[in-house]
Design an enzyme around this catalytic site. Structure first.
Site, mmCIF file in Angstrom:
data_model
loop_
_atom_site.group_PDB
_atom_site.id
_atom_site.type_symbol
_atom_site.label_atom_id
_atom_site.label_comp_id
_atom_site.label_asym_id
_atom_site.label_seq_id
_atom_site.Cartn_x
_atom_site.Cartn_y
_atom_site.Cartn_z
ATOM 1 N N ASN A 15 2.647 3.306 -2.135
ATOM 2 C CA ASN A 15 2.735 1.549 -2.595
ATOM 3 C C ASN A 15 1.623 1.301 -3.774
ATOM 4 O OD1 ASN A 15 4.299 -0.165 -0.544
ATOM 5 N ND2 ASN A 15 3.544 1.207 0.711
ATOM 6 N N MET A 92 -6.038 1.396 6.289
ATOM 7 C CA MET A 92 -5.919 1.417 7.784
ATOM 8 C C MET A 92 -7.116 1.265 8.467
ATOM 9 S SD MET A 92 -2.990 2.242 7.954
ATOM 10 C CE MET A 92 -1.416 3.228 7.245
ATOM 11 N N ASN A 109 -1.165 -8.132 2.252
ATOM 12 C CA ASN A 109 -1.093 -6.757 3.051
ATOM 13 C C ASN A 109 0.400 -6.627 3.041
ATOM 14 O OD1 ASN A 109 -1.710 -4.346 4.552
ATOM 15 N ND2 ASN A 109 -0.752 -5.689 6.348
ATOM 16 N N HIS A 111 3.069 -4.574 5.342
ATOM 17 C CA HIS A 111 3.207 -4.153 6.614
ATOM 18 C C HIS A 111 4.836 -3.607 6.919
ATOM 19 C CE1 HIS A 111 2.577 -3.247 10.865
ATOM 20 N NE2 HIS A 111 3.448 -3.887 11.132
HETATM 21 C C1 GAR Z 1 3.106 1.970 4.253
HETATM 22 O O1 GAR Z 1 4.447 2.189 5.051
HETATM 23 C C2 GAR Z 1 2.529 0.640 4.568
HETATM 24 O O2 GAR Z 1 3.349 -0.349 4.844
HETATM 25 C C3 GAR Z 1 2.033 1.152 6.086
HETATM 26 O O3 GAR Z 1 1.466 2.664 5.694
HETATM 27 C C4 GAR Z 1 2.060 3.185 4.712
HETATM 28 C C5 GAR Z 1 1.256 3.543 3.586
HETATM 29 O O4 GAR Z 1 1.915 4.467 2.783
HETATM 30 N N1 GAR Z 1 0.985 0.013 6.325
HETATM 31 C C6 GAR Z 1 0.372 -0.280 7.602
HETATM 32 O O5 GAR Z 1 1.257 0.230 8.556
HETATM 33 C C7 GAR Z 1 -0.534 -1.552 7.733
HETATM 34 N N2 GAR Z 1 -0.579 -1.949 9.102
HETATM 35 P P1 GAR Z 1 0.989 4.628 1.455
HETATM 36 O O6 GAR Z 1 -0.174 5.228 1.387
HETATM 37 O O7 GAR Z 1 2.255 5.504 0.694
HETATM 38 O O8 GAR Z 1 1.367 3.427 0.489
#
Ligand code: GAR
Length: 202
Positions: A15, A92, A109, A111
């Site tokens: 992201n 996280m 954020n 999600h």
């Molecule tokens: C993503 O899918 C994000 O939406 C999720 O963790 C992943 C991180 O991936 N976030 C959550 O679950 C927050 N509650 P990335 O490090 O490749 O962006």
């Protein structure tokens, strides 16, 4: 003046990459990513930031003396860099009410589900997709929302549905939701809020 953005990460940073690419291509034009803060050392997100020439800082939750110390270090980094907008992109750690109140309307954020399904404390990363598949939903998706004191409970900014397919594994569903929803929604929301801050509408 461009809105000064900090992106908070804890992992792979796909992201974050979408945000970096969106700034390059002009989708994000009202703000500039000035700082990437990681709650973990050695994660790939930090490499992505460094490659894009963005300043990075690691603020380890583990090595902090509790939440107040952890957030104190984050606040110092934000103030030193004149940050006015925070984007949580796979961050996280949960932020306290103290922190979210200090930055009210200044944190968003992403999600990986359609809030209010599969969200709140304990729902993060792959776990969200495992639970969605266990429940048997036929549609999931992603949500970008403002962050307040309730985990995943702030005002929704953008949301997009993504189909769940027969035989999906959590990994396959995660990838589809990232590609079809998260990597588009997060940059769009980032531009939207950056512009509102720039124009002093929030
Ligand atoms: C993503 O899918 C994000 O939406 C999720 O963790 C992943 C991180 O991936 N976030 C959550 O679950 C927050 N509650 P990335 O490090 O490749 O962006």
């Amino acid at each position: 003046m461009l809105t000064r953005i900090a992106v908070f990460v804890s992992g792979g940073g796909t992201n974050l990459q979408a945000l970096i690419d969106a700034e390059k291509s002009g989708i994000i034009k009202s703000g500039k990513i000035e700082l990437v803060i990681s709650s973990k050392p050695g994660v790939f997100a930090l490499e992505r930031a460094q490659k894009a020439g963005i300043k990075t800082q690691v603020v380890s939750r583990k090595e902090s003396q509790g939440q107040e110390d952890f957030e104190g270090k984050i606040i110092s980094a934000l103030e030193e860099n004149g940050i006015d907008f925070i984007v949580l992109a796979g961050f996280m750690s949960i932020l306290s009410e103290n922190f979210t109140k200090k930055y009210a309307d200044r944190i968003i954020n992403v999600h990986p589900s359609l809030i209010p399904s599969f969200c709140g404390k304990g729902f993060y990363g792959l776990k969200v997709h495992e639970e969605a598949l266990k429940y048997g939903v036929k549609v999931s998706g992603a949500t970008v929302h403002f962050v307040n004191e309730i985990p995943d409970g702030g005002k929704i900014i953008l949301q997009k549905a993504v189909e769940v397919k027969e035989g999906d594994t959590p990994e396959v569903l995660q990838k589809r939701i990232m590609e079809q929803a998260e990597w588009k929604l997060l940059p769009e929301a980032c531009e939207l809020v950056s512009r509102m801050i720039q124009e002093e509408k929030i």
